[in-house]
Design a protein around this motif. Structure first.
Motif, mmCIF file in Angstrom:
data_model
loop_
_atom_site.group_PDB
_atom_site.id
_atom_site.type_symbol
_atom_site.label_atom_id
_atom_site.label_comp_id
_atom_site.label_asym_id
_atom_site.label_seq_id
_atom_site.Cartn_x
_atom_site.Cartn_y
_atom_site.Cartn_z
ATOM 1 N N GLY A 286 -5.258 6.241 1.315
ATOM 2 C CA GLY A 286 -6.019 5.012 1.487
ATOM 3 C C GLY A 286 -6.792 4.953 2.795
ATOM 4 O O GLY A 286 -6.462 5.626 3.774
ATOM 5 N N ASP B 174 -10.040 -0.174 2.003
ATOM 6 C CA ASP B 174 -9.429 -0.437 0.696
ATOM 7 C C ASP B 174 -8.505 -1.643 0.759
ATOM 8 O O ASP B 174 -8.525 -2.515 -0.111
ATOM 9 C CB ASP B 174 -8.612 0.781 0.234
ATOM 10 N N VAL C 137 -1.991 4.836 4.350
ATOM 11 C CA VAL C 137 -3.355 4.445 4.693
ATOM 12 C C VAL C 137 -3.715 5.070 6.039
ATOM 13 O O VAL C 137 -2.891 5.121 6.958
ATOM 14 C CB VAL C 137 -3.490 2.908 4.773
ATOM 15 N N PRO D 42 0.821 -1.213 0.000
ATOM 16 C CA PRO D 42 0.000 0.000 0.000
ATOM 17 C C PRO D 42 0.857 1.267 0.000
ATOM 18 O O PRO D 42 2.051 1.245 0.296
ATOM 19 C CB PRO D 42 -0.787 -0.097 1.317
#
Length: 231
Positions: free
Chosen positions: A194, A198, A166, A163
Motif C-alpha cells: 500500500g 490509498d 503501507v 490496512p
C-alpha cells in the motif's frame, strides 16, 4: 468543517491533512512532530497523546470528525514478548484513542453528523507470525469501534480501517531494500504493497457525507490479503 487529526505529521496522516486542507477544511493536528504540510488551514499542537493532556477547547467549537493515527509495529516471536510490550501496544493503540475521543466528544456531539475513524491491521483477521502484541491491541480497537458505533449512533459514525503493509515511515524497516519491497508486493493479491494515498483516500471518504449511512464497519484496505488468494 473542523477535523481533529491525532498523529497528523507523516505518512498516511500527512496525506490526509494535505487532502483536507486543500479542500478548505480546518485541520487541528496533535502530534509530537510538526506536519510537513503547512498552510493557513492547519493548526498544530505539539503533544505526546499518551502522556500529555489535551488543551481545552473553545466552548462553541464544533468538531466534524476525528481520526486517530498513532500506532506501532513491534514484531517479535511470542516467547520474547514481555508484559510491557503488550501494555505499550495497548496504551498507544487503544488507550490513546479512548483518551482522544473522550476529550473531543462534547465538541463532536455539537455537529449534526460527525465521524470517527480508527485504525486496525490486517493481522487481526489474518493470523500472522510475530504479530501477537500488535494484533491483540488492534483487535481491541476493532471492538471499541463497534461498541462506540452503537453507543454514539445516530449522530456520530465510527468506523475502522485495517490496512496491510503501507509504505510509511512506520514500516520503513520492512521496505528498506528492493528485495523486501518485491517480496512484500508478491504477498498481496493485487501485486503491490500500500501507499499512503490509498489509505488517506478511504479515510477521507469515511469522514465525508458520502459515507453517511456507514458505521460500525472494519474496512480491509489491504490489497486483497485478508480475503482472497491467487493461484
Amino acid at each position: 468543517m473542523n477535523y481533529v487529526i491525532i498523529g497528523g505529521s507523516s505518512g498516511i496522516s500527512e496525506a490526509l491533512v494535505s487532502k483536507l486542507s486543500q479542500a478548505s477544511h480546518l485541520c487541528y493536528c496533535f502530534s509530537r512532530t510538526k506536519p510537513k504540510v503547512e498552510n493557513n488551514q492547519i493548526h498544530h499542537t505539539q503533544i505526546d497523546v499518551v502522556n500529555d493532556a489535551f488543551p481545552d477547547l473553545q466552548n462553541d467549537m464544533v468538531i466534524n470528525g476525528l481520526v486517530y493515527f498513532p500506532g506501532s509495529i513491534n514484531l517479535k516471536p511470542f516467547h520474547r514478548l514481555t508484559s510491557e510490550d503488550f501494555k505499550n501496544e495497548f496504551e498507544i493503540n487503544v488507550l490513546g484513542a479512548v483518551k482522544s475521543i473522550q476529550h473531543f466528544l462534547p465538541a463532536m456531539k455539537k455537529s449534526t453528523a460527525a465521524s470517527i475513524v480508527l485504525f486496525s491491521t490486517v493481522a487481526v483477521t489474518t493470523g500472522m507470525s510475530f504479530h501477537a502484541s500488535i494484533a491483540s491491541a488492534k483487535g481491541a480497537v476493532e471492538g471499541l469501534t463497534r461498541s462506540l458505533a452503537a453507543e454514539l449512533a445516530p449522530k456520530i459514525r465510527v468506523n475502522c480501517i485495517a490496512p496491510s503493509l503501507v509504505n510509511t515511515p512506520l514500516a520503513e524497516k520492512m521496505l528498506n531494500t528492493e528485495e523486501k519491497k518485491s517480496a512484500s508486493a508478491k504477498r498481496h493479491p493485487l501485486g503491490r504493497f500500500g501507499e499512503s494515498s490509498d489509505i488517506a483516500a478511504m479515510t477521507e471518504f469515511l469522514l465525508y457525507e458520502n459515507a453517511s449511512w456507514i458505521t460500525g464497519q472494519i474496512f480491509h484496505v489491504d490489497g486483497g490479503m485478508s480475503s482472497i488468494k491467487t493461484f
